[in-house]
Design a protein around this motif. Structure first.
Motif, short mmCIF file in Angstrom:
data_model
loop_
_atom_site.label_atom_id
_atom_site.label_comp_id
_atom_site.label_asym_id
_atom_site.label_seq_id
_atom_site.Cartn_x
_atom_site.Cartn_y
_atom_site.Cartn_z
N GLY A 101 0.80 -1.22 0.00
CA GLY A 101 0.00 0.00 0.00
C GLY A 101 0.83 1.27 0.00
O GLY A 101 0.27 2.37 -0.02
N HIS A 102 2.16 1.13 0.00
CA HIS A 102 3.04 2.30 0.00
C HIS A 102 3.95 2.32 -1.24
O HIS A 102 5.01 2.95 -1.22
N MET A 103 3.51 1.64 -2.30
CA MET A 103 4.33 1.53 -3.50
C MET A 103 3.65 2.21 -4.69
O MET A 103 2.47 1.99 -4.94
N GLN A 104 4.41 3.01 -5.42
CA GLN A 104 3.93 3.61 -6.65
C GLN A 104 4.57 2.85 -7.82
O GLN A 104 5.76 2.96 -8.05
N PRO A 105 3.78 2.06 -8.58
CA PRO A 105 4.36 1.31 -9.70
C PRO A 105 4.98 2.25 -10.74
O PRO A 105 4.42 3.30 -11.06
N LEU A 106 6.14 1.86 -11.28
CA LEU A 106 6.81 2.65 -12.30
C LEU A 106 6.81 1.94 -13.65
O LEU A 106 6.41 2.51 -14.66
N ILE A 107 7.26 0.69 -13.69
CA ILE A 107 7.34 -0.02 -14.97
C ILE A 107 7.49 -1.51 -14.72
O ILE A 107 8.04 -1.93 -13.70
N ASP A 108 6.97 -2.32 -15.65
CA ASP A 108 7.18 -3.77 -15.64
C ASP A 108 8.13 -4.12 -16.78
O ASP A 108 7.96 -3.64 -17.91
N GLU A 109 9.10 -4.98 -16.48
CA GLU A 109 10.15 -5.28 -17.46
C GLU A 109 10.50 -6.77 -17.41
O GLU A 109 9.80 -7.57 -16.79
N HIS A 110 11.63 -7.14 -18.04
CA HIS A 110 12.08 -8.53 -18.09
C HIS A 110 13.60 -8.58 -17.91
O HIS A 110 14.33 -7.83 -18.55
N LEU A 111 14.05 -9.48 -17.03
CA LEU A 111 15.48 -9.76 -16.88
C LEU A 111 15.86 -10.82 -17.90
O LEU A 111 15.24 -11.88 -17.97
N MET A 112 16.89 -10.53 -18.70
CA MET A 112 17.28 -11.43 -19.79
C MET A 112 18.79 -11.69 -19.76
O MET A 112 19.57 -10.84 -19.30
N LEU A 113 19.18 -12.85 -20.26
CA LEU A 113 20.58 -13.28 -20.23
C LEU A 113 20.92 -13.98 -21.54
O LEU A 113 20.09 -14.68 -22.12
N ALA A 114 22.16 -13.79 -22.02
CA ALA A 114 22.63 -14.47 -23.22
C ALA A 114 24.10 -14.84 -23.08
O ALA A 114 24.86 -14.16 -22.38
N ASP A 115 24.47 -15.90 -23.75
CA ASP A 115 25.87 -16.27 -23.94
C ASP A 115 26.40 -15.38 -25.06
O ASP A 115 25.91 -15.44 -26.19
N ILE A 116 27.39 -14.54 -24.77
CA ILE A 116 27.91 -13.61 -25.77
C ILE A 116 28.43 -14.34 -27.00
O ILE A 116 28.28 -13.86 -28.13
N GLY A 117 29.00 -15.51 -26.80
CA GLY A 117 29.51 -16.27 -27.93
C GLY A 117 28.45 -16.70 -28.91
O GLY A 117 28.74 -17.00 -30.07
N ALA A 118 27.18 -16.75 -28.46
CA ALA A 118 26.09 -17.17 -29.33
C ALA A 118 25.33 -16.00 -29.95
O ALA A 118 24.45 -16.21 -30.78
N LEU A 119 25.67 -14.77 -29.55
CA LEU A 119 24.97 -13.61 -30.08
C LEU A 119 25.49 -13.23 -31.46
O LEU A 119 26.68 -13.41 -31.75
N PRO A 120 24.65 -12.70 -32.34
CA PRO A 120 25.15 -12.16 -33.61
C PRO A 120 26.18 -11.07 -33.31
O PRO A 120 25.98 -10.24 -32.43
N HIS A 121 27.29 -11.09 -34.04
CA HIS A 121 28.33 -10.11 -33.81
C HIS A 121 29.00 -9.75 -35.13
O HIS A 121 29.19 -10.60 -35.99
N GLU A 122 29.33 -8.50 -35.29
CA GLU A 122 29.94 -8.02 -36.52
C GLU A 122 31.04 -7.03 -36.16
O GLU A 122 30.77 -5.89 -35.79
N ALA A 123 32.29 -7.48 -36.27
CA ALA A 123 33.42 -6.66 -35.85
C ALA A 123 33.51 -5.36 -36.65
O ALA A 123 33.97 -4.33 -36.12
N ALA A 124 33.06 -5.38 -37.90
CA ALA A 124 33.14 -4.18 -38.73
C ALA A 124 32.31 -3.04 -38.17
O ALA A 124 32.56 -1.87 -38.48
N LEU A 125 31.31 -3.37 -37.34
CA LEU A 125 30.44 -2.33 -36.79
C LEU A 125 31.08 -1.61 -35.60
O LEU A 125 30.60 -0.54 -35.21
N ILE A 126 32.13 -2.18 -35.04
CA ILE A 126 32.72 -1.56 -33.86
C ILE A 126 33.23 -0.17 -34.18
O ILE A 126 32.90 0.81 -33.50
N ASP A 127 34.07 -0.03 -35.21
CA ASP A 127 34.68 1.25 -35.51
C ASP A 127 33.65 2.31 -35.90
O ASP A 127 33.85 3.51 -35.63
N SER A 128 32.55 1.90 -36.52
CA SER A 128 31.56 2.88 -36.98
C SER A 128 30.56 3.28 -35.89
O SER A 128 29.86 4.29 -36.05
#
Length: 245
Positions: A101-128
């Motif tokens: 009774g003393h809480m003002q809701p702000l937002i509902d969200e989701h906690l998510m986790l990934a193995d970085i090795g399995a994520l799409p990755h493109e080294a060419a995008l780093i510099d840009s």
């Protein structure tokens, strides 16, 4: 401690990060570490309680305290939860009865986790996309298009520019144990539906791989969850954020 002390890519199951109380605490402690790094809050004080963790931020966060509630406490004194503090609850955790009774809701969200090795990755995008110089970061902050970024050794800022305009941005903080927390992924309204957020995720994954980071954590809005699931993130738990009033 890292999320997985003996990481085996052939047996990696993101759900393992949430199946036991100790795993949940370990995961949220890692999230807090990377989240604070992303916001130049590495000096914030983190205290452990039976329900999870309390963070006392340095100036600049817009709030002084945030409580990360992982487990339902049997009892907790009122003074542990000051008025104005944020309370971020994960999964089925509940609050002590005295806070109901003393809480003002702000937002509902989701906690998510990934193995970085399995994520799409493109080294060419780093510099840009990686904004690494003081001049680039100052121009980004001066644009006012996205929340400002405070440079520090454990945080990295990325942005897509279109015709000189900052069209999309994201950042990540790296934990002391080599995981990352991705934060503030956003696209300006006039540039949405062009795949810019996916480009930033690919750049971040490629950059983090260079640093031998293993796991990526983030908290997603309802709207952003499909994007992260397509990229390879697993939904660990619902998140409810509220403010004590």
């Amino acid at each position: 401690m890292p999320l997985h002390s003996s990481f085996d890519p052939d047996r990696f199951q993101p759900h393992d990060a949430w199946v036991t109380p100790s795993a949940r605490r370990q995961t949220i402690r890692a999230f807090i570490d990377g989240y604070c790094a992303a916001h130049d809050q590495s000096a914030a004080a983190v205290s452990a309680f039976t329900y999870g963790y309390a963070v006392h931020f340095q100036p600049g966060m817009g709030r002084e305290f945030e409580h990360f509630v992982i487990e339902t406490p049997a009892s907790q004194p009122d003074e542990t939860f000051p008025i104005g503090a944020w309370v971020t609850r994960f999964g089925q955790a509940d609050l002590p009865p005295e806070l109901h009774g003393h809480m003002q809701p702000l937002i509902d969200e989701h906690l998510m986790l990934a193995d970085i090795g399995a994520l799409p990755h493109e080294a060419a995008l780093i510099d840009s996309t990686w904004l690494r110089s003081e001049h680039e970061i100052a121009a980004f902050n001066a644009s006012g298009r996205f929340p400002g970024f405070a440079p520090n050794p454990r945080a990295f800022l990325f942005s897509v520019k279109i015709d000189g305009d900052f069209a999309a941005a994201a950042r990540y903080g790296i934990t002391t144990d080599g995981d990352i927390v991705i934060d503030r992924v956003a696209t300006a309204e006039e540039y949405r539906r062009r795949g810019l957020a996916s480009q930033l995720l690919s750049a971040i994954a490629a950059h983090a791989r260079r640093a031998n980071a293993r796991n990526a954590l983030l908290i997603s809005s309802h709207a952003g969850e499909p994007l992260y699931r397509r990229a390879g993130f697993t939904n660990l738990a619902p998140v409810a954020v509220a403010k004590i009033v």
